[in-house]
Design an enzyme around this catalytic site. Structure first.
Site, PDB file in Angstrom:
ATOM      1  CB  SER A  18      -0.944  -0.018   1.211  1.00  0.00           C
ATOM      2  OG  SER A  18      -1.917   0.994   1.100  1.00  0.00           O
ATOM      3  CG  ASP A  47      -5.743  -1.041  -4.915  1.00  0.00           C
ATOM      4  OD1 ASP A  47      -6.411  -0.560  -3.966  1.00  0.00           O
ATOM      5  OD2 ASP A  47      -4.555  -1.358  -4.794  1.00  0.00           O
ATOM      6  CG  HIS A  56      -5.164  -2.411  -0.797  1.00  0.00           C
ATOM      7  ND1 HIS A  56      -4.661  -1.602  -1.805  1.00  0.00           N
ATOM      8  CD2 HIS A  56      -4.674  -1.906   0.358  1.00  0.00           C
ATOM      9  CE1 HIS A  56      -3.908  -0.651  -1.273  1.00  0.00           C
ATOM     10  NE2 HIS A  56      -3.895  -0.826   0.041  1.00  0.00           N
TER      11      HIS A  56
END
Length: 256
Positions: A79, A165, A232
């Site tokens: 991330s 995502d 994600h």
């Protein structure tokens, strides 16, 4: 691969990860005291795993380190940590002797919406900590995004990203603040409830991501794994063990 790791005690793996509680409360006082090493991350002390949690909201752009190591280093990030791996990777590589093998994996770091982060770049005054190869000809906000960086990187990089995502869908493409009528509410939380029109919109997001990595994928020193999952941070998730059960262990071989 376990035997190979045991034979190379000079290896160190750095994983840059966000601290959820820290980010929500705005202070490192709330940072987790213990963290888990899941997914492809080794929890074996002899393999020297190091987890770097950040709390600045700007992908650790201001993080600096003086490191002296021998052997092989693997830098990973998820991330905002995946974005940090891209932003600081060339600089990280220069901390080590030329004989040291340095590898980098960025997971879920391909953020595409520049308008969402313009305030972060200005508020935290991170311009001087961004890659100069980019800021020499682009504005600081543009240089905070991978699409303007990945093709210019000098050292090899492997990118893992979901084409759909979920964080970007929920926080960037269709945030609640931009959807007062709740039209995207169900789709945002469960793609199985998206209308055909919403799915076409999400398909456009996927196509944009593939365009961003097209030039990057042409280089023989780079690698990437873009899948069509709604996910994600896949590599550090305990759910990523599913990859190995499906016969996708080649992914680890390619990266590590």
């Amino acid at each position: 691969m376990q035997r190979e790791c045991d034979q190379r005690p000079n290896e160190v793996s750095f994983f840059i990860d966000k601290s959820e509680l820290c980010l929500y409360h705005g202070s490192s006082n709330y940072m987790e005291k213990e963290v888990q090493f899941t997914g492809i991350l080794s929890d074996k002390a002899q393999e020297n795993p190091v987890k770097l949690c950040y709390c600045d909201g700007a992908s650790s752009v201001e993080m600096a380190a003086q490191l002296q190591f021998r052997g092989e280093r693997t830098s990973l990030g998820c991330s905002g940590g995946g974005l940090a791996a891209i932003l600081r990777y060339d600089e990280f590589r220069n901390l080590f002797p030329g004989s040291t093998k340095v590898k980098c994996l960025s997971d879920a770091g391909l953020f595409l919406d520049k308008n969402l982060y313009n305030g972060i770049v200005e508020f935290q005054s991170v311009k001087n900590n961004l890659p100069r190869l980019c800021t020499n000809h682009l504005d600081p906000t543009s240089c905070f995004f991978p699409d303007n960086l990945i093709s210019q990187m000098k050292t090899p990089l492997f990118i893992v990203n979901a084409a759909y995502d979920t964080w970007q869908i929920q926080s960037s493409i269709a945030p609640t603040s931009a959807d007062p009528s709740g039209f995207w509410h169900d789709c945002r939380l469960n793609h199985g409830k998206c209308t055909p029109g919403q799915m076409r919109f999400l398909q456009g997001f996927r196509d944009q991501m593939l365009r961003v990595v097209k030039g990057f994928s042409m280089s023989r020193q780079n690698g990437l794994f873009i899948n069509s999952c709604f996910a994600h941070c896949q590599t550090s998730s305990s759910k990523s063990t599913l990859w190995f059960s499906l016969g996708l262990s080649f992914f680890l071989v390619l990266v590590l």
